[in-house]
Design a protein around this motif. Structure first.
Motif, PDB file in Angstrom:
ATOM      1  N   ARG A  70       0.833  -1.206   0.000  1.00  0.00           N
ATOM      2  CA  ARG A  70       0.000   0.000   0.000  1.00  0.00           C
ATOM      3  C   ARG A  70       0.866   1.253   0.000  1.00  0.00           C
ATOM      4  O   ARG A  70       0.600   2.218  -0.721  1.00  0.00           O
ATOM      5  CB  ARG A  70      -0.924  -0.012   1.227  1.00  0.00           C
ATOM      6  N   SER A  71       1.907   1.263   0.806  1.00  0.00           N
ATOM      7  CA  SER A  71       2.795   2.427   0.868  1.00  0.00           C
ATOM      8  C   SER A  71       3.488   2.653  -0.473  1.00  0.00           C
ATOM      9  O   SER A  71       3.623   3.792  -0.935  1.00  0.00           O
ATOM     10  CB  SER A  71       3.832   2.233   1.975  1.00  0.00           C
ATOM     11  N   LEU A  72       3.934   1.577  -1.107  1.00  0.00           N
ATOM     12  CA  LEU A  72       4.616   1.717  -2.397  1.00  0.00           C
ATOM     13  C   LEU A  72       3.662   2.210  -3.479  1.00  0.00           C
ATOM     14  O   LEU A  72       4.029   3.046  -4.317  1.00  0.00           O
ATOM     15  CB  LEU A  72       5.223   0.373  -2.800  1.00  0.00           C
ATOM     16  N   LEU A  73       2.447   1.714  -3.476  1.00  0.00           N
ATOM     17  CA  LEU A  73       1.478   2.143  -4.493  1.00  0.00           C
ATOM     18  C   LEU A  73       1.111   3.615  -4.345  1.00  0.00           C
ATOM     19  O   LEU A  73       0.801   4.288  -5.329  1.00  0.00           O
ATOM     20  CB  LEU A  73       0.212   1.288  -4.405  1.00  0.00           C
ATOM     21  N   GLN A  74       1.142   4.118  -3.104  1.00  0.00           N
ATOM     22  CA  GLN A  74       0.765   5.511  -2.869  1.00  0.00           C
ATOM     23  C   GLN A  74       1.971   6.438  -2.825  1.00  0.00           C
ATOM     24  O   GLN A  74       1.849   7.603  -2.462  1.00  0.00           O
ATOM     25  CB  GLN A  74      -0.017   5.618  -1.559  1.00  0.00           C
ATOM     26  N   GLY A  75       3.149   5.928  -3.174  1.00  0.00           N
ATOM     27  CA  GLY A  75       4.322   6.776  -3.278  1.00  0.00           C
ATOM     28  C   GLY A  75       4.955   7.156  -1.964  1.00  0.00           C
ATOM     29  O   GLY A  75       5.686   8.150  -1.885  1.00  0.00           O
ATOM     30  N   THR A  76       4.684   6.367  -0.901  1.00  0.00           N
ATOM     31  CA  THR A  76       5.296   6.657   0.407  1.00  0.00           C
ATOM     32  C   THR A  76       6.241   5.515   0.774  1.00  0.00           C
ATOM     33  O   THR A  76       6.067   4.843   1.800  1.00  0.00           O
ATOM     34  CB  THR A  76       4.214   6.836   1.487  1.00  0.00           C
ATOM     35  N   SER A  77       7.238   5.312  -0.053  1.00  0.00           N
ATOM     36  CA  SER A  77       8.160   4.188   0.132  1.00  0.00           C
ATOM     37  C   SER A  77       9.013   4.310   1.385  1.00  0.00           C
ATOM     38  O   SER A  77       9.615   3.329   1.828  1.00  0.00           O
ATOM     39  CB  SER A  77       9.068   4.054  -1.089  1.00  0.00           C
ATOM     40  N   SER A  78       9.068   5.508   1.984  1.00  0.00           N
ATOM     41  CA  SER A  78       9.869   5.690   3.188  1.00  0.00           C
ATOM     42  C   SER A  78       9.129   5.249   4.447  1.00  0.00           C
ATOM     43  O   SER A  78       9.713   5.251   5.535  1.00  0.00           O
ATOM     44  CB  SER A  78      10.276   7.157   3.336  1.00  0.00           C
ATOM     45  N   ALA A  79       7.878   4.869   4.323  1.00  0.00           N
ATOM     46  CA  ALA A  79       7.111   4.428   5.490  1.00  0.00           C
ATOM     47  C   ALA A  79       7.763   3.187   6.103  1.00  0.00           C
ATOM     48  O   ALA A  79       8.240   2.308   5.379  1.00  0.00           O
ATOM     49  CB  ALA A  79       5.674   4.125   5.091  1.00  0.00           C
ATOM     50  N   PRO A  80       7.791   3.089   7.425  1.00  0.00           N
ATOM     51  CA  PRO A  80       8.471   1.955   8.086  1.00  0.00           C
ATOM     52  C   PRO A  80       7.929   0.589   7.691  1.00  0.00           C
ATOM     53  O   PRO A  80       8.668  -0.398   7.749  1.00  0.00           O
ATOM     54  CB  PRO A  80       8.233   2.237   9.574  1.00  0.00           C
ATOM     55  N   ASP A  81       6.652   0.509   7.303  1.00  0.00           N
ATOM     56  CA  ASP A  81       6.104  -0.815   6.997  1.00  0.00           C
ATOM     57  C   ASP A  81       6.692  -1.405   5.718  1.00  0.00           C
ATOM     58  O   ASP A  81       6.603  -2.616   5.500  1.00  0.00           O
ATOM     59  CB  ASP A  81       4.575  -0.798   6.924  1.00  0.00           C
ATOM     60  N   VAL A  82       7.316  -0.592   4.876  1.00  0.00           N
ATOM     61  CA  VAL A  82       7.979  -1.126   3.688  1.00  0.00           C
ATOM     62  C   VAL A  82       9.235  -1.898   4.107  1.00  0.00           C
ATOM     63  O   VAL A  82       9.453  -3.042   3.692  1.00  0.00           O
ATOM     64  CB  VAL A  82       8.341  -0.005   2.702  1.00  0.00           C
ATOM     65  N   ALA A  83      10.066  -1.274   4.936  1.00  0.00           N
ATOM     66  CA  ALA A  83      11.278  -1.947   5.418  1.00  0.00           C
ATOM     67  C   ALA A  83      10.927  -3.176   6.247  1.00  0.00           C
ATOM     68  O   ALA A  83      11.579  -4.226   6.126  1.00  0.00           O
ATOM     69  CB  ALA A  83      12.123  -0.972   6.240  1.00  0.00           C
ATOM     70  N   LEU A  84       9.882  -3.075   7.072  1.00  0.00           N
ATOM     71  CA  LEU A  84       9.463  -4.217   7.880  1.00  0.00           C
ATOM     72  C   LEU A  84       8.983  -5.356   6.985  1.00  0.00           C
ATOM     73  O   LEU A  84       9.316  -6.527   7.215  1.00  0.00           O
ATOM     74  CB  LEU A  84       8.349  -3.797   8.839  1.00  0.00           C
ATOM     75  N   GLY A  85       8.206  -5.011   5.959  1.00  0.00           N
ATOM     76  CA  GLY A  85       7.731  -6.038   5.035  1.00  0.00           C
ATOM     77  C   GLY A  85       8.864  -6.713   4.290  1.00  0.00           C
ATOM     78  O   GLY A  85       8.857  -7.938   4.106  1.00  0.00           O
ATOM     79  N   LEU A  86       9.854  -5.926   3.870  1.00  0.00           N
ATOM     80  CA  LEU A  86      11.006  -6.509   3.184  1.00  0.00           C
ATOM     81  C   LEU A  86      11.743  -7.500   4.089  1.00  0.00           C
ATOM     82  O   LEU A  86      12.156  -8.580   3.644  1.00  0.00           O
ATOM     83  CB  LEU A  86      11.968  -5.405   2.742  1.00  0.00           C
ATOM     84  N   ALA A  87      11.883  -7.145   5.358  1.00  0.00           N
ATOM     85  CA  ALA A  87      12.596  -8.021   6.294  1.00  0.00           C
ATOM     86  C   ALA A  87      11.815  -9.302   6.569  1.00  0.00           C
ATOM     87  O   ALA A  87      12.369 -10.406   6.511  1.00  0.00           O
ATOM     88  CB  ALA A  87      12.858  -7.272   7.598  1.00  0.00           C
ATOM     89  N   VAL A  88      10.522  -9.170   6.841  1.00  0.00           N
ATOM     90  CA  VAL A  88       9.717 -10.343   7.189  1.00  0.00           C
ATOM     91  C   VAL A  88       9.527 -11.253   5.980  1.00  0.00           C
ATOM     92  O   VAL A  88       9.750 -12.475   6.058  1.00  0.00           O
ATOM     93  CB  VAL A  88       8.349  -9.907   7.746  1.00  0.00           C
ATOM     94  N   LEU A  89       9.116 -10.676   4.852  1.00  0.00           N
ATOM     95  CA  LEU A  89       8.894 -11.491   3.658  1.00  0.00           C
ATOM     96  C   LEU A  89      10.201 -12.085   3.146  1.00  0.00           C
ATOM     97  O   LEU A  89      10.231 -13.228   2.669  1.00  0.00           O
ATOM     98  CB  LEU A  89       8.225 -10.647   2.576  1.00  0.00           C
TER      99      LEU A  89
END
Length: 318
Positions: free
Chosen positions: A272-291
């Motif tokens: 969701r963050s990537l689609l809305q152009g907010t790639s700096s949101a913490p959930d992107v980094a968290l998702g990358l780590a978990v996935l």
């Protein structure tokens, strides 16, 4: 008769479990410390503090400067901001926040503005279309289904043919269904809303989701066989029902037992963050780590050499 009675009990038990873990999440939701912010200059600080003193356990208020509150909204630390100023109040929302969180935030903040004796205007940061709000969870569910069908199909075909797939064949299947699954999802994105970005970040994240899901499924199917469907199938019903909501709206039991670990939430919110152009949101980094961790563990488990001798078609015909 005993068999029929047992089947009736099993059917009712399955329905009870699925009802508890799917519809129960929606039937028992209520606000519990929903994070919201009030931004005010020094002159209006007392008014902001007065609002923050109300709300009870339903809202967790944060009084901050306008810049600090907007930064918290960008990080999804809050779901909405009420900005107080000389020209009136402004409700600031973000399309990168889970739609349910945004809806709750707007209702509460509008009520707070009305309590001050005025009607606030609404400002939406990174506005999301209907497709943009639906796409993150839909993509996660579709990629899960793609990997599940492919992995289960391999088990069924292997049982019918009497052959056991090699680790290499399983890895090839994971790679193949991941690429084709992402192609299907990207096609849907283009069909639903041509303005949704399909850049390298979005496609790469989708590919990571697909690999992680297919690898975990492949590992469970390899070691449990078709019995793994008893775990993987219900997850498709349970996880989206939980991941589609913000944790502050879930019953604490559901929040701890389901939301805290379901891979769907890491997939959906990071996307969701990537689609809305907010790639700096913490959930992107968290998702990358978990996935990324799930993908590595799953691929290692799938790729380990088998202790069972693999029978090739040539050997079986000899």
């Amino acid at each position: 008769m005993r068999l029929f009675a047992l089947l009736a009990v099993v059917g009712a038990a399955v329905a009870a479990v699925l009802g508890l873990l799917t519809f129960g999440t929606q039937a028992s939701d209520r606000p519990d410390r929903v994070p919201l912010a009030i931004a005010a200059p020094d002159a209006l600080r007392p008014a902001a503090e007065k609002i923050a003193a109300h709300g009870g356990d339903a809202v967790a208020w944060r009084v901050d400067t306008p810049a600090g509150a907007r930064a918290a909204l960008a990080d999804k630390a809050v779901y909405g901001v009420l900005e107080l100023g000389g020209s009136g109040a402004t409700i600031v929302l973000s399309g990168a926040v889970n739609p349910q969180g945004t809806q709750v935030a707007q209702q509460v903040l509008a009520g707070a503005a009305a309590a001050l004796g005025g009607q606030a205007r609404v400002e939406m940061i990174a506005p999301a279309s209907a497709a943009g709000r639906t796409a993150p969870l839909a993509a996660s569910a579709l990629l899960w289904i793609a990997g599940l069908v492919a992995g289960a199909g391999l088990v069924v075909l292997g049982a019918r043919s009497g052959l056991r797939a090699t680790p290499t064949q399983r890895l090839v299947l994971i790679a193949g269904v991941s690429v084709t699954g992402v192609a299907v999802v990207a096609g849907f994105f283009a069909l639903w809303d041509s303005t949704l970005p399909l850049n390298a970040s979005v496609l790469g994240y989708l590919l990571l989701i697909a690999f992680a899901f297919a690898a975990v499924q492949g590992a469970l199917l390899r070691y449990l066989g078709i019995k793994a469907m008893a775990i993987l199938g219900p997850l498709y019903l349970i996880a989206p029902a939980v991941a589609g909501q913000v944790p502050e709206m879930l019953n604490p039991a559901y929040r701890a037992l389901l939301w805290s670990w379901t891979p769907f939430r890491f997939a959906a919110e990071g996307l969701r963050s990537l689609l809305q152009g907010t790639s700096s949101a913490p959930d992107v980094a968290l998702g990358l780590a978990v996935l990324g961790g799930l993908a590595v563990v799953g691929l290692v488990a799938v790729g380990l050499p088998s202790r069972v001798k693999v029978v090739s078609p040539a050997d079986s015909s000899a």
